[in-house]
Design a protein around this motif. Structure first.
Motif, PDB file in Angstrom:
ATOM      1  N   SER A  58       0.835  -1.202   0.000  1.00 24.82           N
ATOM      2  CA  SER A  58       0.000   0.000   0.000  1.00 24.82           C
ATOM      3  C   SER A  58       0.871   1.253   0.000  1.00 24.82           C
ATOM      4  O   SER A  58       0.630   2.194  -0.762  1.00 24.82           O
ATOM      5  N   TYR A  59       1.885   1.278   0.846  1.00 27.32           N
ATOM      6  CA  TYR A  59       2.782   2.436   0.905  1.00 27.32           C
ATOM      7  C   TYR A  59       3.614   2.546  -0.375  1.00 27.32           C
ATOM      8  O   TYR A  59       3.828   3.643  -0.896  1.00 27.32           O
ATOM      9  N   SER A  60       4.082   1.418  -0.876  1.00 31.80           N
ATOM     10  CA  SER A  60       4.876   1.439  -2.103  1.00 31.80           C
ATOM     11  C   SER A  60       4.069   1.966  -3.278  1.00 31.80           C
ATOM     12  O   SER A  60       4.549   2.772  -4.073  1.00 31.80           O
ATOM     13  N   ASN A  61       2.831   1.500  -3.391  1.00 33.64           N
ATOM     14  CA  ASN A  61       1.979   1.969  -4.485  1.00 33.64           C
ATOM     15  C   ASN A  61       1.738   3.471  -4.386  1.00 33.64           C
ATOM     16  O   ASN A  61       1.831   4.188  -5.379  1.00 33.64           O
ATOM     17  N   ARG A  62       1.448   3.948  -3.186  1.00 30.67           N
ATOM     18  CA  ARG A  62       1.206   5.382  -3.036  1.00 30.67           C
ATOM     19  C   ARG A  62       2.477   6.173  -3.319  1.00 30.67           C
ATOM     20  O   ARG A  62       2.440   7.196  -4.002  1.00 30.67           O
ATOM     21  N   GLY A  63       3.614   5.687  -2.840  1.00 31.58           N
ATOM     22  CA  GLY A  63       4.882   6.354  -3.148  1.00 31.58           C
ATOM     23  C   GLY A  63       5.150   6.386  -4.639  1.00 31.58           C
ATOM     24  O   GLY A  63       5.646   7.381  -5.181  1.00 31.58           O
ATOM     25  N   SER A  64       4.808   5.297  -5.324  1.00 24.87           N
ATOM     26  CA  SER A  64       4.997   5.247  -6.782  1.00 24.87           C
ATOM     27  C   SER A  64       4.118   6.268  -7.491  1.00 24.87           C
ATOM     28  O   SER A  64       4.538   6.888  -8.467  1.00 24.87           O
TER      29      SER A  64
END
Length: 187
Positions: free
Chosen positions: A74-80
């Motif tokens: 979830s955090y990785s997707n938002r960071g991306s």
């Protein structure tokens, strides 16, 4: 002109729980669509990114983070999404949190390096790419981007060494070949 390749590793392998069984159904009525967004926010985040709908993707990723605060994806997707939108200051905390949750993921360190490089925090970007390479030595783009950071710092020898390694791992990386030619002459 020096240009780092900015590949974002948007995590598509969203952890599937009981409320997220299967991909979203694109044939839903508007009311069903809203309910599906709530139940499958991680899936919808990825769908909206694939369509170039970053605002909607960000809203779904925010929901996914709220619903699953212990999910590195979830955090990785938002960071991306922040990276894709050019909001590098927003991307960095999400990649940091994703790394706290899943420190052995090379792509998380790679994406952190992208954000740091765009923020011109070169030594930290080099450290992030170095960690990505430690975790996955075959990650050609991490070698290339670390070479770019070294070149921008003025360390030609380290830049060429990284470009050569990237090219040995992926001979199609013409940007690495260009970097070598620019700094060390023809192969």
């Amino acid at each position: 002109m020096l240009k780092a390749l900015a590949r974002v590793a948007l995590i598509l392998s969203v952890t599937i729980g009981p409320a997220m069984a299967g991909p979203p159904d694109h044939r839903l009525t508007p009311q069903e669509h809203d309910g599906d967004h709530a139940a499958k926010a991680g899936w919808w985040c990825v769908v909206h990114v694939s369509r170039g709908e970053l605002g909607q993707a960000l809203a779904d990723c925010n929901r996914a983070v709220a619903d699953r605060p212990e999910s590195s994806e979830s955090y990785s997707n938002r960071g991306s999404i922040y990276l894709l939108a050019g909001e590098f200051d927003g991307a960095l905390p999400d990649f940091d949190r994703a790394i706290e949750l899943k420190p052995e993921d090379a792509f998380l360190h790679f994406n952190r390096g992208l954000a740091l490089g765009q923020l011109k925090r070169r030594p930290e970007a080099i450290t992030a790419y170095t960690e990505a390479i430690r975790l996955d030595p075959s990650l050609a783009m991490a070698h290339h981007n670390r070479g770019c950071e070294y070149e921008l710092e003025g360390n030609r020898e380290a830049a060429v060494q990284n470009y050569r390694k990237a090219l040995s791992l992926d001979p199609s990386l013409s940007v690495s070949r260009s970097g070598i030619k620019r700094l060390a002459g023809d192969l």
